[in-house]
Design a protein around this motif. Structure first.
Motif, mmCIF file in Angstrom:
data_model
loop_
_atom_site.group_PDB
_atom_site.id
_atom_site.type_symbol
_atom_site.label_atom_id
_atom_site.label_comp_id
_atom_site.label_asym_id
_atom_site.label_seq_id
_atom_site.Cartn_x
_atom_site.Cartn_y
_atom_site.Cartn_z
ATOM 1 N N VAL A 137 0.847 -1.198 0.000
ATOM 2 C CA VAL A 137 0.000 0.000 0.000
ATOM 3 C C VAL A 137 0.883 1.248 0.000
ATOM 4 O O VAL A 137 1.885 1.312 0.714
ATOM 5 N N GLU A 138 0.514 2.244 -0.793
ATOM 6 C CA GLU A 138 1.275 3.486 -0.823
ATOM 7 C C GLU A 138 1.066 4.272 0.464
ATOM 8 O O GLU A 138 -0.055 4.354 0.983
ATOM 9 N N PHE A 139 2.142 4.849 0.968
ATOM 10 C CA PHE A 139 2.054 5.617 2.208
ATOM 11 C C PHE A 139 1.123 6.818 2.073
ATOM 12 O O PHE A 139 0.503 7.242 3.050
ATOM 13 N N ASN A 140 1.010 7.372 0.878
ATOM 14 C CA ASN A 140 0.149 8.547 0.729
ATOM 15 C C ASN A 140 -1.329 8.217 0.922
ATOM 16 O O ASN A 140 -2.154 9.122 1.092
ATOM 17 N N THR A 141 -1.668 6.932 0.944
ATOM 18 C CA THR A 141 -3.042 6.536 1.237
ATOM 19 C C THR A 141 -3.440 6.967 2.640
ATOM 20 O O THR A 141 -4.595 7.316 2.899
ATOM 21 N N ILE A 142 -2.478 6.939 3.563
ATOM 22 C CA ILE A 142 -2.740 7.329 4.947
ATOM 23 C C ILE A 142 -3.250 8.767 5.012
ATOM 24 O O ILE A 142 -4.276 9.061 5.645
ATOM 25 N N GLY A 143 -2.548 9.669 4.359
ATOM 26 C CA GLY A 143 -2.949 11.069 4.378
ATOM 27 C C GLY A 143 -4.293 11.302 3.724
ATOM 28 O O GLY A 143 -5.095 12.127 4.195
ATOM 29 N N LYS A 144 -4.564 10.601 2.644
ATOM 30 C CA LYS A 144 -5.843 10.758 1.948
ATOM 31 C C LYS A 144 -7.001 10.358 2.855
ATOM 32 O O LYS A 144 -8.037 11.037 2.905
ATOM 33 N N VAL A 145 -6.843 9.250 3.572
ATOM 34 C CA VAL A 145 -7.904 8.753 4.447
ATOM 35 C C VAL A 145 -8.144 9.706 5.613
ATOM 36 O O VAL A 145 -9.295 10.048 5.941
ATOM 37 N N ILE A 146 -7.068 10.144 6.251
ATOM 38 C CA ILE A 146 -7.193 11.047 7.399
ATOM 39 C C ILE A 146 -7.807 12.378 6.982
ATOM 40 O O ILE A 146 -8.732 12.891 7.629
ATOM 41 N N ASN A 147 -7.301 12.944 5.904
ATOM 42 C CA ASN A 147 -7.787 14.252 5.446
ATOM 43 C C ASN A 147 -9.272 14.190 5.071
ATOM 44 O O ASN A 147 -10.052 15.111 5.381
ATOM 45 N N ALA A 148 -9.669 13.110 4.416
ATOM 46 C CA ALA A 148 -11.072 12.968 4.013
ATOM 47 C C ALA A 148 -11.995 12.921 5.228
ATOM 48 O O ALA A 148 -13.065 13.539 5.241
ATOM 49 N N HIS A 149 -11.582 12.180 6.270
ATOM 50 C CA HIS A 149 -12.424 12.073 7.465
ATOM 51 C C HIS A 149 -12.483 13.410 8.196
ATOM 52 O O HIS A 149 -13.562 13.810 8.675
ATOM 53 N N ALA A 150 -11.360 14.108 8.283
ATOM 54 C CA ALA A 150 -11.346 15.425 8.926
ATOM 55 C C ALA A 150 -12.222 16.409 8.159
ATOM 56 O O ALA A 150 -12.965 17.200 8.753
ATOM 57 N N ASP A 151 -12.153 16.366 6.834
ATOM 58 C CA ASP A 151 -12.964 17.262 6.006
ATOM 59 C C ASP A 151 -14.455 17.069 6.254
ATOM 60 O O ASP A 151 -15.225 18.040 6.290
ATOM 61 N N ARG A 152 -14.863 15.826 6.413
ATOM 62 C CA ARG A 152 -16.289 15.545 6.631
ATOM 63 C C ARG A 152 -16.806 16.219 7.899
ATOM 64 O O ARG A 152 -17.991 16.537 8.004
ATOM 65 N N HIS A 153 -15.896 16.408 8.855
ATOM 66 C CA HIS A 153 -16.290 17.027 10.125
ATOM 67 C C HIS A 153 -15.786 18.468 10.256
ATOM 68 O O HIS A 153 -15.897 19.069 11.322
ATOM 69 N N ARG A 154 -15.238 18.989 9.168
ATOM 70 C CA ARG A 154 -14.765 20.368 9.110
ATOM 71 C C ARG A 154 -13.676 20.675 10.135
ATOM 72 O O ARG A 154 -13.661 21.737 10.757
ATOM 73 N N TYR A 155 -12.765 19.732 10.298
ATOM 74 C CA TYR A 155 -11.585 19.952 11.135
ATOM 75 C C TYR A 155 -10.357 20.110 10.254
ATOM 76 O O TYR A 155 -10.308 19.601 9.124
ATOM 77 N N GLY A 156 -9.361 20.803 10.803
ATOM 78 C CA GLY A 156 -8.113 20.964 10.088
ATOM 79 C C GLY A 156 -7.137 19.853 10.429
ATOM 80 O O GLY A 156 -7.172 19.289 11.533
ATOM 81 N N VAL A 157 -6.256 19.526 9.480
ATOM 82 C CA VAL A 157 -5.213 18.526 9.703
ATOM 83 C C VAL A 157 -3.866 19.249 9.751
ATOM 84 O O VAL A 157 -3.464 19.882 8.774
ATOM 85 N N VAL A 158 -3.177 19.151 10.871
ATOM 86 C CA VAL A 158 -1.874 19.795 11.013
ATOM 87 C C VAL A 158 -0.886 19.137 10.058
ATOM 88 O O VAL A 158 -0.742 17.913 10.041
ATOM 89 N N GLN A 159 -0.199 19.946 9.260
ATOM 90 C CA GLN A 159 0.711 19.423 8.243
ATOM 91 C C GLN A 159 2.174 19.509 8.667
ATOM 92 O O GLN A 159 3.046 18.903 8.028
ATOM 93 N N THR A 160 2.453 20.232 9.717
ATOM 94 C CA THR A 160 3.839 20.499 10.097
ATOM 95 C C THR A 160 4.522 19.313 10.761
ATOM 96 O O THR A 160 5.736 19.215 10.763
ATOM 97 N N PHE A 161 3.754 18.398 11.329
ATOM 98 C CA PHE A 161 4.324 17.286 12.076
ATOM 99 C C PHE A 161 3.916 15.955 11.457
ATOM 100 O O PHE A 161 2.824 15.830 10.903
ATOM 101 N N VAL A 162 4.767 14.968 11.584
ATOM 102 C CA VAL A 162 4.620 13.732 10.814
ATOM 103 C C VAL A 162 4.750 12.489 11.672
ATOM 104 O O VAL A 162 5.282 12.525 12.782
ATOM 105 N N GLY A 163 4.270 11.373 11.134
ATOM 106 C CA GLY A 163 4.611 10.073 11.674
ATOM 107 C C GLY A 163 5.940 9.641 11.087
ATOM 108 O O GLY A 163 6.515 10.317 10.226
#
Length: 340
Positions: free
Chosen positions: A234-260
């Motif tokens: 699985v491509e690692f960028n799938t992780i970001g797509k899934v998280i961002n989509a769920h946050a968007d549905r609830h109108r929350y922001g995703v912090v981009q400055t810090f990483v796993g």
């Protein structure tokens, strides 16, 4: 005095690498480049002074912005406990090159460290109540880790003075335990790493407003959803797509400055795990270990760092929540190493 953080990425939890730069010089990540670049924070930081009214202003008439408390002396670690290689070194940590992929014995060690970290975090969560100080939580975490013969990884890591990160309300990450007492209605992320199982969760202190509870719940769900798609190939960028989509549905922001990040024999290694939509390449491989640790906010995703060079808060004082697990990629998907 505080400072704004520009468009770069720092490690999400409190990194070991062969670097001579001091830790307050931040990691800047350029998409398309394999490695982080070390550059002086002066090149990216704009000083931002808050007057007393700004610092003490109430959020919705009920919550004051965080202010630093007093630090207790550094806690000792018994001589017989094995120290990570960054302890006592003048070389600041970084992201070690290469993924953490383990043989059978290595997996056994990772499971043991992950299990301990999970047990410590679970215990720390039971301590959360109005009136307790974050320093008292640090004392308990420190003692439990060393009683189990392990080293509290954050302690001494690039100068971090405590054994756990405690991030309250608008603190995104890297909060330093101090004399501040938790208040009724606070939320607090506790980030535990025992050489080197890495995990965190956000807890409620007393009677928490529904809007804060919802933020915490959605943040937890975003991590769970990201874990569910992990598997070899699985491509690692799938992780970001899934998280961002769920946050968007609830109108929350995703912090981009810090990483796993990769974790295992060293505290931080490849791969870099971005929690937002991205086109970075790379795929998961069997027996690989890394963390996913999304940070969601109710408002601005832009961070400000305090002059302690660690504590990171939201620019507008809005609440932030985080959850984190260390994962092992298996034939059937992903095994969560940091759960009881």
């Amino acid at each position: 005095m505080t400072a704004t953080l520009g468009p770069r990425i720092m490690s999400g939890s409190c990194c070991y690498n062969q670097s001579t730069q001091p830790l307050h010089r931040f990691f800047r990540y350029k998409p398309g480049q394999k490695h982080f670049l070390m550059q002086s924070s002066r090149s990216f930081i704009t000083n931002l002074l808050f007057n007393k009214r700004n610092i003490d202003e109430l959020q919705n008439g009920t919550r004051k912005r965080l202010r630093p408390g007093k630090l207790s002396p550094r806690r000792p670690v018994p001589e017989h406990i094995l120290k990570p290689p960054y302890i006592g070194s003048k070389k600041a940590p970084g992201i070690a090159s290469g993924p953490e992929v383990h043989d059978e014995k290595g997996i056994e060690y990772m499971r043991a460290s992950g299990r301990l970290a999970a047990q410590v975090l679970q215990y720390a969560g039971t301590l959360v109540r109005p009136g307790i100080t974050t320093d008292e939580i640090d004392q308990e975490v420190h003692q439990m880790i060393i009683d189990n013969g392990a080293y509290p990884s954050p302690l001494g890591y690039g100068g971090f003075p405590k054994s756990v990160c405690t991030s309250v309300n608008e603190c995104i990450c890297h909060g330093i335990p101090d004399s501040r007492e938790l208040e009724d209605g606070d939320i607090i992320n506790i980030d535990v790493t025992g050489y080197h199982g890495d995990t965190s969760a956000t807890y409620f202190c007393g009677n928490v407003e529904d809007k804060a509870k919802n933020l915490v719940q959605v943040t937890k769900e975003s991590l769970d959803k990201a874990i569910s798609v992990c598997a070899p190939g699985v491509e690692f960028n799938t992780i970001g797509k899934v998280i961002n989509a769920h946050a968007d549905r609830h109108r929350y922001g995703v912090v981009q400055t810090f990483v796993g990040h990769g974790v295992g024999r060293v505290f931080h290694s490849d791969p870099v795990i971005l929690h937002y939509r991205n086109n970075e390449r790379g795929r998961m491989v069997l027996n690989q270990t890394f963390t996913i640790e999304p940070m969601l906010t109710m408002g601005s995703i832009h961070p400000i760092i305090w002059d302690d060079d660690w504590t990171v808060v939201t620019e507008d004082g809005s609440l932030s929540a985080q959850f984190e697990h260390t994962l092992l990629i298996t034939e059937n998907g992903a095994e969560i190493l940091t759960q009881c």
